[in-house]
Design a protein around this motif. Structure first.
Motif, PDB file in Angstrom:
ATOM      1  N   LEU A   1      74.265  57.299  85.201  1.00  0.00           N
ATOM      2  CA  LEU A   1      74.990  58.388  85.844  1.00  0.00           C
ATOM      3  C   LEU A   1      74.146  58.951  86.970  1.00  0.00           C
ATOM      4  CD1 LEU A   1      76.289  60.261  82.650  1.00  0.00           C
ATOM      5  CD2 LEU A   1      77.273  58.274  83.805  1.00  0.00           C
ATOM      6  N   THR A   2      74.776  59.275  88.089  1.00  0.00           N
ATOM      7  CA  THR A   2      74.013  59.737  89.244  1.00  0.00           C
ATOM      8  C   THR A   2      74.468  61.113  89.701  1.00  0.00           C
ATOM      9  OG1 THR A   2      75.528  58.583  90.736  1.00  0.00           O
ATOM     10  CG2 THR A   2      73.528  57.421  90.088  1.00  0.00           C
ATOM     11  N   GLU A   3      73.529  61.848  90.285  1.00  0.00           N
ATOM     12  CA  GLU A   3      73.802  63.151  90.855  1.00  0.00           C
ATOM     13  C   GLU A   3      74.223  62.986  92.311  1.00  0.00           C
ATOM     14  OE1 GLU A   3      71.278  67.279  91.777  1.00  0.00           O
ATOM     15  OE2 GLU A   3      70.577  65.863  90.245  1.00  0.00           O
TER      16      GLU A   3
ATOM     17  N   LEU B   1      77.023  62.573  78.465  1.00  0.00           N
ATOM     18  CA  LEU B   1      77.224  63.641  79.432  1.00  0.00           C
ATOM     19  C   LEU B   1      76.935  64.985  78.758  1.00  0.00           C
ATOM     20  CD1 LEU B   1      78.091  63.787  82.394  1.00  0.00           C
ATOM     21  CD2 LEU B   1      80.452  64.083  81.626  1.00  0.00           C
TER      22      LEU B   1
ATOM     23  N   GLY C   1      76.104  67.660  83.307  1.00  0.00           N
ATOM     24  CA  GLY C   1      74.886  66.946  83.657  1.00  0.00           C
ATOM     25  C   GLY C   1      73.885  67.752  84.443  1.00  0.00           C
TER      26      GLY C   1
ATOM     27  N   SER D   1      74.358  69.440  87.271  1.00  0.00           N
ATOM     28  CA  SER D   1      74.566  69.461  88.713  1.00  0.00           C
ATOM     29  C   SER D   1      76.030  69.750  89.025  1.00  0.00           C
ATOM     30  CB  SER D   1      74.151  68.121  89.340  1.00  0.00           C
ATOM     31  OG  SER D   1      74.958  67.058  88.838  1.00  0.00           O
TER      32      SER D   1
ATOM     33  N   ARG E   1      77.972  64.519  87.179  1.00  0.00           N
ATOM     34  CA  ARG E   1      77.447  63.175  87.402  1.00  0.00           C
ATOM     35  C   ARG E   1      78.568  62.162  87.685  1.00  0.00           C
ATOM     36  NH1 ARG E   1      71.802  63.301  86.602  1.00  0.00           N
ATOM     37  NH2 ARG E   1      71.364  65.553  86.613  1.00  0.00           N
TER      38      ARG E   1
ATOM     39  N   GLY F   1      83.813  66.479  88.293  1.00  0.00           N
ATOM     40  CA  GLY F   1      83.054  65.341  88.802  1.00  0.00           C
ATOM     41  C   GLY F   1      84.011  64.186  89.036  1.00  0.00           C
TER      42      GLY F   1
END
Length: 372
Positions: free
Chosen positions: A67-69, A89, A110, A112, A116, A196
């Motif tokens: 998973l990415t920000e 998550l 996440g 952010s 994510r 997200g």
């Protein structure tokens, strides 16, 4: 001797209409009478029949999703089979920057805002683990627009502070989808940052590009005016009236400007995964200084438009845009409902480096220092 000329009476407007109608009916009858079986088959074959989708019969192995920000995107999927994908998550409530000298108590997926980025493949079996941090003030859940199932998963994922919920779903439909919290009051949870995107990549993959980025527009409703310093709380009345104080890209004013600008080089092809969390406004997404070669409207998997200047993204929706970079400079991403960009924060930047090409664009005559 008198001469009498006999003239045919001119048809009235009603008579002309009647004649035209009779001729149209005659043409229709002739068309139907002359239609061949092959013509009927051609008409039938032009209609797209969408089958009822079924889960993959064979799931091979398992993996934990990366998973990415934002603005980062997980790498494209290269495997050619369906697998079990475990998505972990965490829900975290924490105070974060909204603008310079302005903070806000964000509710996050996440840690952010936006949450994510999740990337899976069409046909995958996804096992989603939602954990709600013990310090949270509220229960939370998740509704993924990619899910075929009760509430998009919301009914099965109500999670108390300190708890965990788990459910599985088959990624049946490829495309780019929004996810968000669906705990009452839903608008409040969304307005506080709980959203997200999840990409269900088609089995055949997406066309190769050089860079992919994750961009998501959203709104914040505060009692203070834009730029008022300090910790700002949520203003429900402004939310109901659809009067956001801030409209931002990737969670805060300036999240993708200056040293945080996205980076690209001349000659590269760029793909933006763009979402609109709302919770209220439709986005008129535009990149100043570029034209979208391909637009996958509403997050679908077909490039339905080409050479597009500005594309609409509905609240709770997404789009994919692709373009080549032909000129070095700064490309400016905005919501072209332009007061939102210039006065509420809906602006980001792609900083393009590389060899300049004056044939693409060159200044012939313009202002030179001092106004001369």
């Amino acid at each position: 001797m008198s001469l009498h000329l006999h003239r045919t009476p001119r048809p009235t407007a009603l008579t002309q209409y009647t004649i035209a109608l009779l001729l149209a009916l005659l043409a229709l009858l002739l068309t139907v009478g002359c239609r061949t079986p092959s013509a009927d088959a051609a008409v039938t074959s032009s209609r797209v029949v969408v089958p009822v989708r079924a889960p993959s019969e064979e799931i091979v192995g398992q993996e934990v999703a990366v998973l990415t920000e934002a603005p980062n995107v997980p790498a494209p999927i290269t495997r050619t089979h369906a697998t079990k994908v475990i998505v972990n998550l965490d829900v975290v409530e924490k105070t974060m920057r909204l603008a310079d000298s302005v903070s806000y108590n964000m509710w996050t997926f996440g840690g952010s805002v936006p949450g994510r980025f999740i990337r899976v493949r069409e046909g995958d079996l996804v096992e989603l683990h939602l954990k709600n941090d013990k310090t949270s003030s509220m229960p939370h859940n998740i509704d993924l627009h990619a899910v075929t199932g009760p509430g998009g998963g919301a009914k099965s994922s109500m999670t108390l502070p300190g708890g965990e919920s788990v459910f599985t779903f088959s990624a049946l439909n490829p495309g780019l989808y929004v996810y968000h919290c669906a705990t009452a009051p839903i608008p409040m949870h969304m307005a506080n940052g709980m959203y997200g995107m999840i990409l269900v990549e088609p089995k055949t993959g997406l066309p190769k590009v050089d860079r992919e980025f994750y961009v998501m527009q959203s709104e914040f409703y505060t009692p203070g005016k834009y730029g008022d310093k300090g910790l700002q709380p949520f203003d429900m009345d402004k939310g109901i009236d659809e009067r956001p104080t801030y409209v931002v890209l990737n969670g805060s004013v300036g999240a993708m400007t200056g040293e945080h600008a996205l980076q690209a080089k001349v000659g590269e092809r760029i793909r933006l995964f763009v979402g609109d969390a709302g919770p209220n406004l439709t986005s008129s997404f535009h990149v100043i200084g570029e034209v979208f070669d391909n637009v996958y409207q509403e997050g679908g998997t077909l490039a339905t438009q080409h050479n597009v200047q500005t594309t609409l993204i509905p609240a709770g929706g997404a789009t994919i845009v692709e373009f080549g970079v032909e000129k070095k400079d700064d490309l400016i991403m905005v919501d072209h409902s332009i007061f939102r960009a210039m006065n509420k924060g809906a602006m980001g930047m792609i900083h393009v480096t590389g060899e300049d090409n004056p044939k693409v664009f060159a200044v012939v005559k313009g202002l030179v220092g001092g106004g001369h």
